[in-house]
Design a protein around this motif. Structure first.
Motif, short mmCIF file in Angstrom:
data_model
loop_
_atom_site.label_atom_id
_atom_site.label_comp_id
_atom_site.label_asym_id
_atom_site.label_seq_id
_atom_site.Cartn_x
_atom_site.Cartn_y
_atom_site.Cartn_z
N ASN A 69 9.60 -1.99 5.44
CA ASN A 69 9.30 -3.43 4.99
C ASN A 69 8.74 -3.93 4.39
O ASN A 69 7.61 -4.76 4.07
CB ASN A 69 8.44 -3.92 6.48
CG ASN A 69 9.86 -3.81 7.68
OD1 ASN A 69 10.41 -3.35 8.63
ND2 ASN A 69 11.10 -4.98 7.82
N ASN A 70 8.27 -2.54 3.39
CA ASN A 70 7.99 -3.56 1.55
C ASN A 70 8.77 -3.93 0.73
O ASN A 70 10.45 -3.04 0.94
CB ASN A 70 7.08 -2.76 0.93
CG ASN A 70 6.10 -1.62 2.00
OD1 ASN A 70 5.15 -2.48 2.64
ND2 ASN A 70 5.82 -0.24 2.46
N TYR A 71 7.94 -4.47 0.14
CA TYR A 71 8.90 -5.50 -0.85
C TYR A 71 8.34 -5.63 -2.63
O TYR A 71 7.34 -5.71 -2.18
CB TYR A 71 9.36 -6.84 -0.21
CG TYR A 71 10.58 -6.52 0.82
CD1 TYR A 71 11.83 -6.88 1.37
CD2 TYR A 71 9.30 -6.82 2.09
CE1 TYR A 71 12.23 -6.59 2.40
CE2 TYR A 71 10.03 -6.42 3.95
CZ TYR A 71 11.23 -6.61 3.44
OH TYR A 71 12.07 -6.47 4.72
N ILE A 72 9.74 -6.19 -3.36
CA ILE A 72 8.88 -6.26 -4.81
C ILE A 72 9.36 -7.41 -5.18
O ILE A 72 11.03 -7.62 -5.16
CB ILE A 72 9.23 -5.14 -6.27
CG1 ILE A 72 8.50 -4.09 -5.44
CG2 ILE A 72 9.06 -5.70 -6.91
CD1 ILE A 72 8.83 -2.86 -6.48
N CYS A 73 8.94 -7.79 -5.61
CA CYS A 73 9.37 -9.63 -6.00
C CYS A 73 8.73 -10.17 -7.14
O CYS A 73 7.35 -9.75 -7.73
CB CYS A 73 8.87 -11.06 -5.09
SG CYS A 73 7.44 -11.06 -4.60
N ASN A 119 8.04 -8.90 9.21
CA ASN A 119 9.80 -8.87 10.40
C ASN A 119 10.41 -9.52 9.08
O ASN A 119 12.05 -10.21 9.36
CB ASN A 119 9.63 -10.07 11.29
CG ASN A 119 8.47 -9.98 11.99
OD1 ASN A 119 9.07 -8.35 13.21
ND2 ASN A 119 7.75 -10.75 12.46
N GLY A 120 10.75 -8.69 8.36
CA GLY A 120 11.42 -8.72 6.80
C GLY A 120 12.78 -8.44 7.26
O GLY A 120 13.37 -7.51 7.62
N SER A 125 4.11 -6.51 -4.91
CA SER A 125 4.46 -5.79 -3.92
C SER A 125 3.67 -6.61 -2.49
O SER A 125 2.89 -6.61 -2.21
CB SER A 125 3.75 -4.53 -4.58
OG SER A 125 4.16 -3.89 -3.06
N VAL A 126 4.98 -6.88 -1.48
CA VAL A 126 4.78 -7.32 -0.38
C VAL A 126 4.94 -6.15 0.18
O VAL A 126 5.49 -5.93 0.42
CB VAL A 126 5.25 -8.21 -0.48
CG1 VAL A 126 4.43 -9.60 -1.78
CG2 VAL A 126 6.31 -8.99 -0.54
N HIS A 127 4.42 -6.91 2.36
CA HIS A 127 4.51 -6.41 3.59
C HIS A 127 5.18 -7.43 4.37
O HIS A 127 4.04 -8.13 4.36
CB HIS A 127 3.66 -5.05 3.79
CG HIS A 127 4.47 -4.93 4.98
ND1 HIS A 127 5.24 -3.76 5.13
CD2 HIS A 127 3.65 -4.45 6.25
CE1 HIS A 127 5.12 -3.21 6.03
NE2 HIS A 127 4.35 -4.28 6.58
N CYS A 128 5.94 -7.45 5.24
CA CYS A 128 6.50 -8.30 5.38
C CYS A 128 6.90 -7.26 6.85
O CYS A 128 8.61 -7.13 6.32
CB CYS A 128 7.83 -9.31 5.11
SG CYS A 128 8.04 -9.98 6.78
N GLY A 151 5.40 -14.68 6.75
CA GLY A 151 4.40 -14.30 7.59
C GLY A 151 3.95 -12.39 6.37
O GLY A 151 3.93 -11.56 7.01
N LEU A 152 4.92 -12.72 5.45
CA LEU A 152 4.14 -11.15 4.32
C LEU A 152 2.68 -11.17 4.47
O LEU A 152 1.90 -12.08 3.81
CB LEU A 152 5.26 -11.73 3.11
CG LEU A 152 5.03 -12.73 1.91
CD1 LEU A 152 3.52 -12.70 1.40
CD2 LEU A 152 6.00 -12.58 1.20
N LYS A 153 2.08 -10.15 3.82
CA LYS A 153 1.27 -10.45 3.52
C LYS A 153 1.16 -9.51 1.28
O LYS A 153 1.61 -8.66 1.14
CB LYS A 153 0.53 -8.95 4.01
CG LYS A 153 0.78 -9.20 5.60
CD LYS A 153 -0.70 -11.11 5.55
CE LYS A 153 -0.76 -11.02 7.45
NZ LYS A 153 -1.52 -12.57 7.28
#
Length: 483
Positions: A349-353, A323-324, A318-321, A393-395
């Motif tokens: 602006n949260n994502y799963i990868c 400007n995604g 799980s990441v946060h970006c 720039g993701l976290k």
């Protein structure tokens, strides 16, 4: 149940319709059934209320979405059928479905997988009605119609075009995009190296696996299906002549009962004429206990062929970006870079990868709690940032691991009865597609039990028998779109 009559030659009508024991209390018999349904479905407390029956008509090993779907469709087709589900992990802490990204797609390379996904989507679309329980709010699987966007380089373009043609023949609604179209539609994407892309326009997206499982279990218990907290530790066999059938050739075996170890350590034999293996990543272990892949029960060469399914560990992050990409970001799978994938998670602006590893990086599957964050840093993040520059720039927020029930022969489902132990039925080896195909598997097993054949989607090509006829070096009709 025609399947059993055909293979066992015994009076299965008696087994299927005669109650062998006093009726156990159902949800509706309990003092406060609504409270029990609301708080006891996923944490397993309700599974411990009922004693373990000594007989049942159908015993399903595995109570996650696949096993629960099979139980649901069987019970809906024959209300008097006594269905029992045995689940070891009642908290579902290692259930593949609940640890997955929850994807649903029709972009497969095998017709059967496409058609199973189409049925799965229609089932989810109507799940709030089909799984409704009187007095309870309808289940909400929270389907997000984001669609899949699959990217291919020049090397993978031909396979994508062939798959697209088959998908369209099956009625899927997908659209091919050239590199120029891709850039115009997704301006935040770096399209270098992409030859062609395919985007699902209908019947694709992602949903909440826990909501689907909760819906199945709530409905099943309302219908009177018994869930037992226990571990299958063995099987008892008998010959067909013992079952009342005269045979002229080798006296073949059937499984007479399943040995279930209860939480207190007691082992309870459960007599049943039909067993369904829905044990997910541990399906091969259950098959071995039943005498499949070993010669402890029968010397018949068919029994020496093991179930080709093994657990494979897969990481999700799980990441946060800030400007995604936004709402136009569906579930993107970049096949030009090892099939790395990413999707939105909510609107913040949260994502799963994640990404299935190459063979030389295949992780040890013994401990799901061990998450390799270096794999994200070294393998996943660089690929994401290359394709979507904003992800530089993701976290990283968190990571976890789940299992694929991986069919290491052709990455396709194995479904139907074993050719020797005819009352042992497979529903295994979906290789990461079990969640989205679970409704179709439930319907398919029910058709096989009731009619001796698959009537809606023909899954004969996915039977165990294909491993009997397969030459060692022969080409295999494997599913190519395994991510």
């Amino acid at each position: 149940m025609k399947l059993l009559r055909r293979f066992l030659g015994v009076n299965t009508h008696y087994y299927c319709n005669k109650r062998f024991y006093a009726r156990l209390p159902s949800v509706s018999d309990l003092k406060d059934p609504i409270k029990v349904l609301k708080h006891g479905i996923l944490d397993g407390r309700m599974d411990n209320i009922l004693p373990c029956p000594r007989e049942c008509d159908v015993l399903i090993i595995g109570g996650s979405v696949v096993g629960s779907s099979i139980a649901y469709f069987l019970k809906e087709s024959q209300n008097k059928l006594n269905v029992m589900v045995v689940e070891q992990d009642t908290a579902y802490s290692q259930a593949s479905a609940l640890l997955s990204a929850g994807g649903m797609r029709q972009q497969f390379s095998c017709r059967e997988n496409i058609e199973m996904s189409q049925f799965g989507f229609e089932f989810l679309r109507r799940a709030n009605d089909l799984l409704a329980v009187k007095g309870e709010p309808p289940p909400d699987v929270q389907f997000n119609h984001g669609g899949y966007l699959i990217l291919a380089d020049k090397e993978g373009a031909d396979d994508m075009l062939k798959s697209h043609q088959l998908q369209m023949e099956c009625g899927a609604v997908n659209m091919l995009l050239t590199q120029e179209m891709l850039k115009k539609r997704y301006p935040w994407m770096n399209v270098d190296g992409i030859e062609v892309a395919s985007v699902g326009m209908q019947g694709e997206g992602w949903f909440d696996p826990a909501a689907l499982l909760s819906g199945f279990k709530g409905k099943n218990k309302y219908l009177g299906i018994t869930y037992i907290h226990g571990k299958v530790v063995g099987f008892e066999h008998k010959t067909l002549s013992d079952a009342g059938r005269v045979v002229s050739d080798e006296d073949r075996h059937i499984i007479d009962s399943v040995l279930v170890q209860l939480p207190n350590g007691d082992v309870q034999p459960v007599t049943t004429p039909l067993i369904v293996n829905a044990a997910g990543a541990w399906a091969a272990e259950i098959a071995r206990l039943a005498g499949i892949g070993v010669d402890t029960i029968s010397k018949n060469p068919v029994c020496s062929i093991p179930l080709p399914v093994e657990p494979r560990k897969r990481y999700l992050f799980s990441v946060h970006c800030p400007n995604g990409p936004g709402l136009d970001c569906g579930l993107i799978t970049d096949c030009s870079q090892g099939s790395v994938y990413v999707r939105r998670e909510g609107l913040g602006n949260n994502y799963i990868c994640g990404m299935s590893p190459p063979s030389h990086l295949e992780p040890n599957h013994s401990n799901l709690q061990d998450v390799d964050y270096d794999y994200f840093e070294q393998e996943i993040w660089p690929r994401l940032a290359h394709r979507i520059p904003a992800f530089e720039g993701l976290k990283l927020k968190s990571g976890w691991a789940g299992y694929y029930d991986y069919n290491f022969i052709d990455q396709n489902l194995i479904i139907g009865n074993h050719p020797y132990f005819n009352n042992f039925v497979f529903s295994n080896g979906s290789t990461g597609h079990g969640l989205q195909h679970s409704p179709a598997m439930g319907r398919a097993i029910t058709e096989l039990v009731n009619y001796d054949e698959f009537r809606t989607v023909n899954l004969d090509a996915f039977s165990f028998n294909r491993f009997l006829e397969m030459e060692e070096d022969a080409p295999r009709d494997a599913e190519r779109n395994v991510f």
